[in-house]
Scaffold this active site. Structure first.
Site, PDB file in Angstrom:
ATOM      1  N   GLY A  31       0.797  -1.214   0.000  1.00  0.00           N
ATOM      2  CA  GLY A  31       0.000   0.000   0.000  1.00  0.00           C
ATOM      3  C   GLY A  31       0.833   1.270   0.000  1.00  0.00           C
ATOM      4  N   HIS A  34       2.316   4.724  -4.958  1.00  0.00           N
ATOM      5  CA  HIS A  34       2.902   5.886  -5.631  1.00  0.00           C
ATOM      6  C   HIS A  34       3.188   5.496  -7.075  1.00  0.00           C
ATOM      7  CE1 HIS A  34       6.549   3.603  -5.091  1.00  0.00           C
ATOM      8  NE2 HIS A  34       6.398   3.605  -3.776  1.00  0.00           N
ATOM      9  N   HIS A  37       4.493   2.049  -7.934  1.00  0.00           N
ATOM     10  CA  HIS A  37       3.495   0.968  -7.994  1.00  0.00           C
ATOM     11  C   HIS A  37       2.702   1.042  -9.303  1.00  0.00           C
ATOM     12  CE1 HIS A  37       3.957   1.372  -3.492  1.00  0.00           C
ATOM     13  NE2 HIS A  37       4.148   0.078  -3.669  1.00  0.00           N
ATOM     14  N   GLY A 147       9.295  -4.876  -8.158  1.00  0.00           N
ATOM     15  CA  GLY A 147      10.199  -3.787  -8.514  1.00  0.00           C
ATOM     16  C   GLY A 147      11.648  -4.207  -8.341  1.00  0.00           C
ATOM     17  N   SER A 186       7.335   3.944  -0.549  1.00  0.00           N
ATOM     18  CA  SER A 186       6.283   4.377   0.387  1.00  0.00           C
ATOM     19  C   SER A 186       6.911   5.043   1.601  1.00  0.00           C
ATOM     20  CB  SER A 186       5.449   3.175   0.820  1.00  0.00           C
ATOM     21  OG  SER A 186       4.947   2.522  -0.325  1.00  0.00           O
ATOM     22  N   ARG A 187       8.138   4.626   1.945  1.00  0.00           N
ATOM     23  CA  ARG A 187       8.804   5.184   3.129  1.00  0.00           C
ATOM     24  C   ARG A 187       9.178   6.664   2.949  1.00  0.00           C
ATOM     25  NH1 ARG A 187      11.041   1.256   6.719  1.00  0.00           N
ATOM     26  NH2 ARG A 187      10.507  -0.820   6.015  1.00  0.00           N
TER      27      ARG A 187
END
Ligand code: PAF
Length: 286
Positions: A31, A34, A37, A147, A186-187
């Site tokens: 989740g 961005h 993804h 990825g 995501s981080r």
């Protein structure tokens, strides 16, 4: 997008999506979606007739409970993004659905899980391998998209698919980067503005190493340049640096004769960031 919260619902939906021999792709995610993804989703759409995206923040791949608690979550925004990006179904299970009470079965790539990034995060790749295996068993995709940024994760997934004879084709997608080179993750959402600017140091260090490799420099020089570049950024702390053979994942030394993968991780403002680059020796040395 049709959302499935249970294994039974996901199985039924996946079976429907596969009807008539249609090829089904799975894009596994945690989740906080961005553009990186969306590139995975686009690769899935280009290769398959139907696409399932899973969003599951997998507790077993986090060693530190604080890291798990801080992992960004944005399910409503994610679902809206997926609807516009052409996903056919979203698998959004609760932890108890994936790990039923009494769950005790693990999947581990025994050597690969314990080296490099895995040596610094014990249990991480066991958690990844276990959840990926479960997701493959639930969705039964023809192909799954990962990825390249998580370079060792990709190697772990390829190994488990090969060793367990899983009928899933693994497709790797190049890392998507911001304008300053920072790999999308995501981080990154957890970086304060001044740390966000400093985080570009990982990509800068990798650019330098790539140029050195192309000029025929030995691996030791690449190590030195990567370390020096990260050390010059006061907000960054080097966590891991490994240079491995791209085929067999063994550490490499001396002059490169084949493609190698550089795995770099650094903490910036308390956030662990990973990046990776494949580098080639000069044409004459291959
Ligand atoms: O790369 C990720 O987002 C996760 O490690 C994965 C593959 C979805 C497994 O939890």
């Amino acid at each position: 997008v049709e959302t499935c919260a249970t294994v039974a619902a996901m199985r039924a939906t996946a079976a429907r999506l596969r009807q008539g021999g249609r090829r089904l792709a799975l894009v596994p995610t945690m989740g906080a979606l961005h553009d990186g993804h969306l590139a995975l989703l686009a690769a899935a759409r280009a290769r398959a007739d139907a696409v399932v995206v899973s969003i599951f923040v997998n507790p077993t791949q986090f060693g530190d409970p604080r890291d798990l608690a801080l992992y960004p979550r944005s399910e409503a925004a994610d679902a809206a993004l997926l609807a516009g990006a052409g996903a056919d179904a979203l698998f959004l299970p609760a932890a108890a659905e994936i790990y039923p009470p009494g769950d005790e079965t693990i999947v581990e790539t025994t050597r690969l899980a314990g080296v490099f990034h895995g040596a610094r995060r014990p249990g991480h790749f066991r958690g990844v391998a276990t959840v990926v295996c479960k997701l493959f068993n639930i969705v039964a995709p023809d192909l799954a998209i990962f990825g390249e940024k998580d370079y060792q994760q990709l190697a772990v997934v390829r190994r488990l698919v090969r060793d367990l004879h899983l009928p899933v084709e693994i497709v790797a997608v190049p890392t998507v980067r911001a304008a300053d080179g920072l790999a999308l993750s995501s981080r990154n959402a957890r970086l304060a503005p001044e740390d966000r600017a400093a985080a570009a140091v990982l990509a800068r260090a990798l650019d330098r190493a790539q140029a050195l490799a192309a000029a025929g420099a030995p691996v030791e020089d690449l190590h030195e340049a990567l370390r020096a570049t990260v050390a010059a950024e006061p907000r960054a702390r080097l966590v891991g640096l490994d240079i491995v053979d791209a085929e067999d994942f063994a550490p490499v030394q001396g002059r490169l004769t084949r493609r190698a993968g550089i795995m770099l991780s650094a903490e910036v403002g308390g956030v662990l960031l990973l990046d990776q680059r494949e580098v080639d020796p000069p044409a004459g040395d291959r």
